[in-house]
Design an enzyme around this catalytic site. Structure first.
Site: not given
Lengths: 279, 413
Positions: B128, B106, B395
């Site tokens: 969000e 991210k 990830s």
């Protein structure tokens, strides 16, 4: 062909008064109560009816309309039942314009052609679809116009003069000016800002301009009616209905009549606004 | 307003699968700009600002510097030898995005967007988050660049992801629990959009995945493509060839898009996205938007969605809060429709098994999201020859998941 909306705004224009536009959510809190309300709106002074098509994810709406949409969905509202409400209204009222307001997905899922055909047959006059800006006009706006329905566009404080012509290009019936940057039922607009914005929009179009978002009281509606061709009230009416529900979410006896009394105070103030301003 | 030729990704050919979206922000029929008028001028501004930044070498230089010294890139491409041996077939590599600062991919996107927000002169950041990984990465970059950060998180997720809520607060962010709707990621996104529409002048909306109105899907993809670009270079060094198969988990699909995109034109590379199968797609309790959904319009774009017969959005379900979203990025929907990427799914149970296998065999506790990708590999690797090279995007790391995994395994901590 002249639509009910055009006929209504033309008549109001001749009378020199502003339109009172009332919003309720279809199927809130249940189909029968909703119909009772819907069928009483015109007698309570609504010149135009906006009927909300409930959606699970109403991104432009504040808490009041979010909650009413969820109540309606829980009670089993569907696109078909929303159109049924309009069809039933048309059995006794063939003049009050009805505009469906909502989001694109339920329409897209139903199929645009199918939806337009059914909406027209039911007696719908126009559409307000919040998440379809002019950039997406070929999705629904152009087919709706082709089908003889009005497509009412939202103009907002962020719609500058450069963008305004694009926003107005395929708009018909009236222009809905969203008086604040925000969601439905939030802060109330300053009357002076609204008057300036309306003048700006009128510089680009001869269509009537109605104003909504943040109008809650008869006084606020009257202030808007002095500057605009119409005042739209939604969240306040929906909240008045919510206050009439018991702890199980059912409407108390006489609820629609009491909500319609509130609608009457709003419409009276809207209709009398210009007379009192002239005094 | 329209995107010009210069938006075509570097190295792409005229018939490239990497040249999307078109001038209207569409990948085939998917994508677009389905937003309220109030937001329309803002996303046009954003598109313009991003176009300028993308063509500015100084922007890329600053981003590269941060990737190197702040994130810790490049992330390693690691040969998972014990897993390969145990499965007895294909050779398995992990692209180690879990080693990035903040513990997931991210941060790649957040750094890119925070630099853009600063260029645009925005002074307030909203985001969000579902599981909290994007919220943590957003809070992190806001701390670094001294910008106030407000993270919207569904009330249900706030409850089940307490450690990440505390992390965000430690980093100086405000976390608002969203109680509307069902209190999960989609409701957090609705609330962030409501905030943005109310605070149009100073606020930058930092979307965490390859979804939302154009230009977000393309922009987030571009910032995540560093995953695939590094992988390409690394696998050529290690194996002297491109991978035979790429595998990544897909919720919104940003880690997958980042790994896949640089390989889309390499027709010999098979590409597989793994959705969250929940209790099984046939039970209706899952988050597999492509396998179990249909095209619709939500949160600014047209894409595959979980919805009922009347176009109402359904709640997703997944053991992994990060995959628990009823939609998927529009470029994935397009890649599915044209058949370039194959979308499969793995159930909660399969992901839970893979989570444990990876921990025990490789000494790496993967995020439950990534464990879905691994679950698929566990199914297919044994059937493949030993010279078949699979690269999986690992990830995120699984520290955040140990409490919920313990609960699922019936272990009291």
């Amino acid at each position: 062909m002249t639509t009910r909306l055009e006929t209504r705004f033309a008549a109001l224009g001749r009378e020199g008064r502003a339109a009172f536009v009332a919003f309720i959510t279809a199927g809130d809190p249940d189909q029968e109560t909703s119909f009772e309300l819907l069928s009483g709106l015109a007698a309570a002074g609504a010149d135009v009816i906006e009927l909300g098509m409930p959606f699970t994810d109403p991104m432009a709406d504040g808490p009041a309309i979010q909650a009413s949409s969820l109540r309606a969905l829980k009670a089993g509202i569907t696109m078909k039942r929303t159109l049924d409400l309009v069809r039933r209204l048309r059995e006794t009222d063939n003049t009050t314009p009805v505009v469906l307001m909502g989001y694109y997905n339920p329409i897209y899922h139903m199929g645009v052609e199918n939806f337009l055909a059914q909406a027209r047959t039911a007696g719908v006059d126009g559409l307000i679809v919040v998440d379809l800006p002019p950039e997406e006009d070929d999705e629904l706006c152009v087919p709706a116009l082709d089908a003889g329905l009005n497509f009412i566009r939202l103009a907002t404080p962020t719609t500058d003069d450069k963008r305004l012509p694009a926003v107005l290009a395929n708009t018909s019936g009236f222009v809905y000016y969203v008086s604040i940057n925000g969601i439905t039922g939030s802060a109330s607009p300053e009357a002076r800002d609204v008057a300036q914005a309306i003048a700006r929009i009128k510089g680009h179009t001869s269509l009537p301009v109605a104003v909504g978002f943040g109008i809650r009281t008869p006084e606020q509606a009257a202030n808007i009616a002095r500057a605009a061709d119409g005042a739209v009230v939604g969240s306040a009416i929906v909240s008045a209905l919510a206050a009439e529900l018991d702890e199980t979410g059912k409407a108390r006896p006489g609820a629609p009549a009491r909500v319609l009394e509130f609608v009457r105070t709003l419409s009276d103030a809207t209709h009398a606004a210009r007379e009192s301003a002239a005094v | 307003m329209s995107m010009k030729v210069d938006t075509v990704a570097a190295g792409a050919t005229p018939n490239s699968l990497r040249s999307g979206p078109d001038g209207r922000g569409r990948f085939g029929i998917f994508g677009g700009r389905f937003v309220a008028e109030t937001l329309m001028p803002l996303i046009l501004d954003l598109e313009k600002a991003y176009d300028e930044a993308r063509n500015d070498p100084a922007f890329h230089a600053e981003l590269r510097e941060l990737q190197l010294h702040y994130t810790g890139r490049p992330s390693p491409l690691y040969f998972a030898s014990r897993l390969t041996e145990k499965l007895g077939g294909a050779k398995i590599y992990f692209k180690r995005e879990e080693l990035n600062h903040t513990g997931s991919h991210k941060i790649n996107n957040c750094l890119g967007q925070i630099l853009l927000a600063r260029r645009m002169g925005k002074t307030r950041i909203i985001a969000e988050t579902g599981a909290g990984q994007h919220g943590v990465a957003s809070a992190t970059v806001c701390a670094k660049f001294d910008l106030p950060c407000l993270v919207y998180m569904g009330a249900t997720d706030v409850e089940r992801q307490k450690p990440n809520v505390f992390r965000m607060r430690l980093l100086g962010a405000d976390v608002t629990a969203v109680t509307s709707g069902s209190g999960t990621l989609k409701d957090a996104m609705n609330e962030a959009l409501r905030d943005w529409v109310t605070n149009v002048d100073d606020t930058y909306y930092l979307i965490g995945t390859v979804a939302g109105p154009h230009p977000y899907p393309a922009m987030v993809r571009d910032f995540q493509s560093v995953i695939g670009e590094e992988t390409k270079q690394q696998i050529l060094e290690l194996e002297g060839k491109l991978p035979d198969t790429l595998v990544a988990c897909v919720g919104g699909g940003s880690n997958a898009m980042g790994l896949f995109h640089p390989f889309l034109d390499d027709t010999g590379v098979e590409i597989v996205g793994v959705e969250a199968g929940g209790h099984g797609v046939e039970t209706g309790e899952h988050s597999a938007s492509i396998t179990g959904g249909s095209p619709g319009v939500l949160h600014g774009n047209r894409t595959y969605l979980l919805q009922n017969d009347d176009g109402q959005i359904l709640e997703g379900h997944s053991i992994s809060a990060g995959l628990d979203y009823p939609g998927i990025g529009p470029e994935h929907s397009w890649l599915h429709d044209i058949g370039r990427v194959k979308y499969v799914n793995a159930t909660d149970k399969e992901a839970l098994d893979a989570f444990q296998v990876c921990s025990k065999l490789e000494g790496i506790i993967p995020a439950l999201e990534s464990a879905h990708a691994l679950a698929h590999i566990i199914k297919v690797a044994p059937t493949l020859p030993t010279d078949h090279v699979i690269v999986m995007c690992l990830s995120g790391r699984g520290d955040k998941d140990v409490f919920s995994v313990a609960e699922h395994l019936g272990v009291e901590l």
